[in-house]
Design a protein around this motif. Structure first.
Motif, mmCIF file in Angstrom:
data_model
loop_
_atom_site.group_PDB
_atom_site.id
_atom_site.type_symbol
_atom_site.label_atom_id
_atom_site.label_comp_id
_atom_site.label_asym_id
_atom_site.label_seq_id
_atom_site.Cartn_x
_atom_site.Cartn_y
_atom_site.Cartn_z
ATOM 1 N N LYS A 108 0.827 -1.205 0.000
ATOM 2 C CA LYS A 108 0.000 0.000 0.000
ATOM 3 C C LYS A 108 0.865 1.260 0.000
ATOM 4 C CE LYS A 108 -4.085 -1.937 0.158
ATOM 5 N NZ LYS A 108 -5.089 -1.780 -0.920
ATOM 6 N N TYR A 109 2.004 1.190 0.663
ATOM 7 C CA TYR A 109 2.940 2.325 0.652
ATOM 8 C C TYR A 109 3.459 2.565 -0.768
ATOM 9 C CZ TYR A 109 7.314 4.873 1.559
ATOM 10 O OH TYR A 109 8.339 5.770 1.542
ATOM 11 N N GLU A 110 3.773 1.501 -1.482
ATOM 12 C CA GLU A 110 4.201 1.631 -2.872
ATOM 13 C C GLU A 110 3.076 2.235 -3.728
ATOM 14 O OE1 GLU A 110 6.758 0.366 -6.348
ATOM 15 O OE2 GLU A 110 7.000 1.163 -4.347
ATOM 16 N N LEU A 111 1.841 1.782 -3.525
ATOM 17 C CA LEU A 111 0.712 2.315 -4.279
ATOM 18 C C LEU A 111 0.498 3.797 -3.976
ATOM 19 C CD1 LEU A 111 -1.770 1.912 -6.099
ATOM 20 C CD2 LEU A 111 -3.027 1.116 -4.083
ATOM 21 N N THR A 152 -7.601 12.877 -3.505
ATOM 22 C CA THR A 152 -8.786 12.522 -2.728
ATOM 23 C C THR A 152 -8.927 11.014 -2.608
ATOM 24 O OG1 THR A 152 -9.908 14.539 -3.456
ATOM 25 C CG2 THR A 152 -11.294 12.756 -2.607
ATOM 26 N N HIS A 153 -8.682 10.288 -3.690
ATOM 27 C CA HIS A 153 -8.732 8.823 -3.656
ATOM 28 C C HIS A 153 -7.683 8.276 -2.688
ATOM 29 C CE1 HIS A 153 -9.432 4.776 -5.195
ATOM 30 N NE2 HIS A 153 -8.112 4.628 -5.285
ATOM 31 N N MET A 154 -6.494 8.857 -2.693
ATOM 32 C CA MET A 154 -5.454 8.436 -1.752
ATOM 33 C C MET A 154 -5.893 8.661 -0.313
ATOM 34 S SD MET A 154 -2.149 10.059 -3.726
ATOM 35 C CE MET A 154 -1.129 9.917 -2.272
ATOM 36 N N LYS A 155 -6.490 9.816 -0.065
ATOM 37 C CA LYS A 155 -6.858 10.191 1.311
ATOM 38 C C LYS A 155 -7.988 9.324 1.851
ATOM 39 C CE LYS A 155 -8.446 14.298 3.891
ATOM 40 N NZ LYS A 155 -9.840 13.947 4.134
ATOM 41 N N THR A 156 -8.951 9.005 1.020
ATOM 42 C CA THR A 156 -10.137 8.291 1.498
ATOM 43 C C THR A 156 -10.042 6.777 1.363
ATOM 44 O OG1 THR A 156 -11.186 8.569 -0.679
ATOM 45 C CG2 THR A 156 -11.624 10.254 1.002
ATOM 46 N N GLU A 157 -9.304 6.277 0.377
ATOM 47 C CA GLU A 157 -9.290 4.847 0.096
ATOM 48 C C GLU A 157 -7.987 4.153 0.495
ATOM 49 O OE1 GLU A 157 -11.954 3.290 -0.847
ATOM 50 O OE2 GLU A 157 -13.134 5.113 -1.156
ATOM 51 N N ASP A 170 4.623 14.103 3.963
ATOM 52 C CA ASP A 170 3.971 14.720 2.807
ATOM 53 C C ASP A 170 2.827 13.874 2.258
ATOM 54 O OD1 ASP A 170 5.695 12.766 2.012
ATOM 55 O OD2 ASP A 170 6.412 13.792 0.232
ATOM 56 N N MET A 171 2.430 12.826 2.981
ATOM 57 C CA MET A 171 1.280 12.036 2.562
ATOM 58 C C MET A 171 0.341 11.761 3.736
ATOM 59 S SD MET A 171 2.498 9.372 -0.412
ATOM 60 C CE MET A 171 3.568 8.366 0.592
ATOM 61 N N ASP A 172 0.417 12.590 4.782
ATOM 62 C CA ASP A 172 -0.519 12.416 5.875
ATOM 63 C C ASP A 172 -1.834 13.128 5.560
ATOM 64 O OD1 ASP A 172 0.189 15.034 6.114
ATOM 65 O OD2 ASP A 172 0.739 14.956 8.229
ATOM 66 N N ASP A 173 -2.781 13.013 6.453
ATOM 67 C CA ASP A 173 -4.133 13.510 6.183
ATOM 68 C C ASP A 173 -4.147 15.024 5.953
ATOM 69 O OD1 ASP A 173 -7.126 12.532 6.398
ATOM 70 O OD2 ASP A 173 -7.029 14.451 7.442
ATOM 71 N N ALA A 174 -3.423 15.772 6.807
ATOM 72 C CA ALA A 174 -3.443 17.233 6.692
ATOM 73 C C ALA A 174 -2.782 17.694 5.392
ATOM 74 C CB ALA A 174 -2.739 17.865 7.893
ATOM 75 N N THR A 175 -1.656 17.072 5.031
ATOM 76 C CA THR A 175 -0.961 17.479 3.803
ATOM 77 C C THR A 175 -1.809 17.181 2.568
ATOM 78 O OG1 THR A 175 1.150 17.012 4.900
ATOM 79 C CG2 THR A 175 1.175 17.236 2.503
ATOM 80 N N LEU A 176 -2.390 15.992 2.521
ATOM 81 C CA LEU A 176 -3.227 15.646 1.369
ATOM 82 C C LEU A 176 -4.421 16.589 1.265
ATOM 83 C CD1 LEU A 176 -3.225 11.733 1.541
ATOM 84 C CD2 LEU A 176 -1.917 13.193 0.011
ATOM 85 N N GLU A 177 -5.036 16.930 2.391
ATOM 86 C CA GLU A 177 -6.165 17.850 2.361
ATOM 87 C C GLU A 177 -5.738 19.217 1.837
ATOM 88 O OE1 GLU A 177 -9.971 19.376 2.721
ATOM 89 O OE2 GLU A 177 -9.251 17.302 2.745
ATOM 90 N N SER A 178 -4.571 19.702 2.269
ATOM 91 C CA SER A 178 -4.084 20.995 1.791
ATOM 92 C C SER A 178 -3.829 20.971 0.290
ATOM 93 C CB SER A 178 -2.804 21.369 2.545
ATOM 94 O OG SER A 178 -2.266 22.581 2.053
#
Length: 854
Positions: A108-111, A152-157, A170-178
């Motif tokens: 999943k980290y690779e994806l 958005t797909h990364m953040k939710t799925e 740089d791939m946590d919830d807050a960063t992705l939302e920003s």
């Protein structure tokens, strides 16, 4: 980023690894299939990864490379576990640690990283498009919307399934939302720019600009919660937020001018001027690039010019009241930017096939990992159902049966009266079993093993306990020596550290409880053995000894009145034995059937059916729940239903047996045959001894297992005690050294010059560079230096002040100063000027003459 007024996401970088090697190794270890069956698929997956991680330029060809590899990773997630054994290495693209990679054994980290780069590619394609015309603006808006959709797909799925306690910064919830809000804002900005270019009405442009301002504000708020978004990006989003708030008010003012609302026009222009000035404040610190600053300055100039004109016209001509900002109607919003997830990302299973975008799915012939898990789940449920729900119930019924037989003195009461002469058949079988097992020697060996194991465990435990006791005694002695005020370390039994004294002494009490319980149990077992030892010796001996022990073994006389009741009791007893035999065979057959219940072929067929029915859904163990229920019902439901009938049959047979036994006992009392009664008691005693032997054997095995398990516990306890005691002793030496240092006030810095080896006080530099051994420190405490001892002797003797000594003749003292002798002259008096002759003295000193005092 330095020349454009919008931002793009940089690529994350990775190192090349051989993913196929990890997959091949995993297949060979965990699956029944040979890796050579998938040689083509292994080559393809390496090629796909190499192409995907090498996408570093904003070119449309990279979209398919990234989407194809991401789709195959999603498909492989249904075939393999998340930790397949490959160490995926990726470098962050945002934040302050871009040179430090993060390595994870996680599909999943690779994806996540591949999709992150896909979003970065969309954003860079948007930047690269020509936004000077409407077609280029449409392309840019679409690319930004797709970038936001991928994120958005990364953040939710993907992120919820990442199984990482701390995802990359740089791939946590807050960063992705920003980043999502940022790209939506830039997509909306493209729509705003197209509306301006196409000459839309001012009111429509104001609605678009207001929404742009809102999205930049959301991006900035999320960026403040992120550890990866830089200060430059935060200032950028803030400046753009104020810029488009000003632009929206400016366009609304233009609409007011057209509608002859001159007072409102002035109010909105004033608000636009305030907003643009807020945006220009973000210029401090040099965080904004030139394009953003130029946009703000251009808007400011235009707003100020229109404001100057509007105020003048309203003051001289229109004379309309200027409403305060609080009374201005909030501008409507027109949202055009939407996060659009590419269908290749949202539903990758729809794009697999020989002629589809992603090509054929890899490893299709490999049994999914979820199927292997499902097989294990089924086997566990099957064994629990068979053992706990069926066999356990049958064994419970059998135990109840034996208890009732024993309470009725069966079969001893029958064997005491029945023919043939000699020993009953069942007793002979029991005796043969006792002899073949060498019962007495076996039990003695078992008791000996238990004693040895217990002694060994006790020795290890006592050794550990002695360590703790010795450490406690050492600590108490040091505490008495230095006092509780100075010896501040916690007591041995109160040390709260991990695996410390408090825990270890609690374990002492716990293990002593184990020994006490086991000793009591051993005594009970030995009492059992002692109570049947002599009887077992009879069973283990020759038949002649048993015949001598059992009365009437060589002559049986059955009264005529007892024969009918004996027949009925024997018939009922035989029915009970037949039922027990059937039950035993049934249990054996059920266990054999359970071992032969191989689900693999059937579950593979079910897997194929699920894959055909739901081609876009990865196989998970939950899909087999209905299959499990139906299979277990078909195979074992009849056995469960038969338990009720089995219980009812046993109750009926026991009722018949008890009724026949009552008749038998009544007839026997009327006859009053004491010899037969004694024979019955002897036979029952031998029969009970056999079953007691079986019980003792089980107890001995349980005891042996208990002490084997206890040996691991006490050895671990001893190791922990050793480690803790060594640690405590090191701490004690350090604290003792510290407390044993003499106080600086009792030491003299200067030492007698005649001393060949001056004492080094703890405050001297050489003391710290060459610290003495602990025993030397103790010598320092008990044998203070000479000067300190002299001072201590003066406690009982009046101190005498030393008398000043007269200076020696010709000796120089500091009060005399330094006087230079005159230069010698030939035949002259060296003390010229004092003994005749006016010999002139030189004003300068000759080094060759030396220094003379006097």
């Amino acid at each position: 980023m330095t020349t454009s007024n919008i931002l793009s996401l940089p690529f994350r970088k990775s190192t090349q690894i051989s993913l196929s090697s990890s997959i091949q190794q995993y297949i060979s270890k965990k699956y029944d299939q040979h890796p050579d069956m998938f040689r083509h698929d292994l080559d393809v997956i390496d090629t796909l990864r190499r192409d995907a991680v090498n996408v570093h330029e904003a070119h449309p060809s990279g979209i398919k490379k990234l989407q194809t590899y991401a789709g195959q990773l999603v498909w492989m997630g249904g075939k393999f576990p998340i930790d397949i054994g490959a160490d995926f290495t990726w470098y962050p693209s945002l934040g302050y640690h871009t040179e430090h990679p993060l390595v994870q054994n996680n599909l999943k980290y690779e994806l996540m990283n591949v999709l992150y780069n896909l979003a970065a590619l969309y954003s860079q394609l948007a930047i690269a498009s020509n936004r000077g015309n409407t077609d280029g603006l449409k392309t840019a808006a679409t690319c930004f919307s797709q970038a936001a959709g991928v994120l958005t797909h990364m953040k939710t799925e993907i992120l919820p399934e990442l199984r990482m306690d701390n995802p990359p910064d740089d791939m946590d919830d807050a960063t992705l939302e920003s980043l999502i809000q940022l790209f939506l804002a830039q997509s909306q900005e493209c729509f705003w720019q197209k509306a301006v270019m196409d000459g839309y009405k001012d009111a429509s442009i104001a609605k678009l600009a207001a929404r742009v301002s809102d999205l930049y504000n959301l991006a900035g708020e999320a960026a403040m919660r992120s550890e990866a978004i830089s200060s430059a990006w935060i200032h950028h989003t803030s400046a753009k937020h104020h810029h488009f708030a000003a632009a929206a008010q400016y366009r609304a003012a233009c609409d007011c001018l057209e509608k002859r609302k001159y007072g409102e026009e002035v109010a909105r222009l004033r608000d636009a001027s305030a907003c643009v000035n807020e945006g220009l404040r973000e210029c401090k610190g040099g965080y904004l690039n030139k394009a953003v600053i130029d946009d703000l300055n251009g808007l400011k100039k235009r707003v100020e010019e229109d404001l100057k004109r509007a105020e003048k016209d309203n003051d001289l001509i229109y004379l309309q009241a200027v409403p305060p900002k609080s009374e201005l109607k909030i501008l409507d919003r027109a949202n055009m930017a939407v996060a659009r997830i590419p269908p290749e990302v949202a539903k990758p299973y729809d794009h697999f096939g020989d002629h589809a975008a992603f090509g054929p799915a890899l490893f299709t012939k490999l049994v999914p990992f979820a199927v292997h898990v499902a097989v294990s789940i089924y086997e566990e449920r099957r064994d629990r159902l068979v053992n706990n729900s069926i066999i356990s119930e049958l064994e419970s019924m059998t135990d109840k049966l034996h208890q009732i037989l024993s309470s009725l003195n069966l079969p001893g009461s029958l064997q005491a009266l029945e023919k043939p002469l000699g020993l009953p058949g069942t007793l002979v079988q029991h005796a043969d079993e006792i002899r073949q097992a060498d019962a007495l020697s076996r039990l003695q060996r078992g008791f000996g093993d238990i004693e040895k194991l217990c002694a060994s465990d006790r020795a290890v435990f006592e050794e550990a306990k002695a360590l703790l006791a010795a450490e406690e005694e050492e600590d108490m002695n040091l505490r008495l020596e230095f006092g509780k005020q100075r010896w501040t370390r916690s007591e041995s039994r109160a040390d709260p550290s991990h695996d410390g004294g408090a825990k270890l002494w609690n374990q002492v009490a716990e293990i002593e409880g184990y020994f006490a319980s086991s000793t009591s149990s051993d005594a009970v077992v030995r009492e059992k053995y002692a109570s049947v030892k002599d009887t077992l010796a009879l069973l283990a001996g020759p038949d002649r000894n048993m015949m001598d022990f059992i009365p009437n073994s060589r002559r049986v006389e059955i009264p005529e009145l007892l024969k009918p009741t004996i027949g009925r009791l024997r018939g009922a007893y035989n029915e009970v034995l037949r039922m027990e035999s059937r039950r035993r065979k049934r249990v054996e057959g059920l266990m054999a059937r359970s071992r032969a219940d191989d689900i693999k072929s059937d579950i593979l067929a079910e897997t194929a059916r699920l894959e055909r029915t739901y081609p876009s859904t990865p196989i998970v163990t939950a899909h087999f729940e209905d299959f499990f229920e139906k299979r277990l019902d078909n195979l074992y439901e009849a056995d469960i239903d038969a338990l009720e009938k089995e219980g009812a049959d046993q109750e009926k047979l026991l009722a018949d047996l008890q009724r026949a036994n009552q008749e038998f006992e009544a007839q026997k009392r009327s006859v009053g045959d004491k010899g037969n009664h004694d024979r019955e008691k002897a036979l029952q005693k031998l029969d009970n001894a056999y079953y007691k032997y079986k019980e003792i054997v089980s107890n001995v095995e349980v005891g042996r297992k208990f002490y084997n398990d206890l040996s691991r516990i006490v050895e671990q306890f001893r190791n922990q005690a050793r480690q803790w005691v060594n640690q405590r002793r090191q701490e004690a030496r350090g604290l003792e050294n510290e407390l044993s240092m003499p106080p600086l006030s009792s030491l003299s810095i200067s030492q007698p010059r005649a001393s060949p080896q001056p004492y080094q006080s703890p405050g001297s530099a050489s003391y710290y560079t060459s610290p003495p051994q602990p025993q030397h420190l103790r010598q320092v405490v008990h044998s203070p230096p000479a000067e300190a001892q002299i001072q201590s002797w003066a406690d009982n003797v009046p101190q005498q002040q030393p008398k000043p000594m007269a200076p020696m003749q010709g000796a120089w003292i500091p009060d005399m100063g330094i006087k230079f002798a005159p230069s010698p002259v030939a035949g002259g008096n060296p003390q010229g000027g004092q003994q005749g002759g006016n010999v002139p003295m030189k004003k300068t000193w000759d080094p060759n003459s030396g220094i003379r005092f006097g």
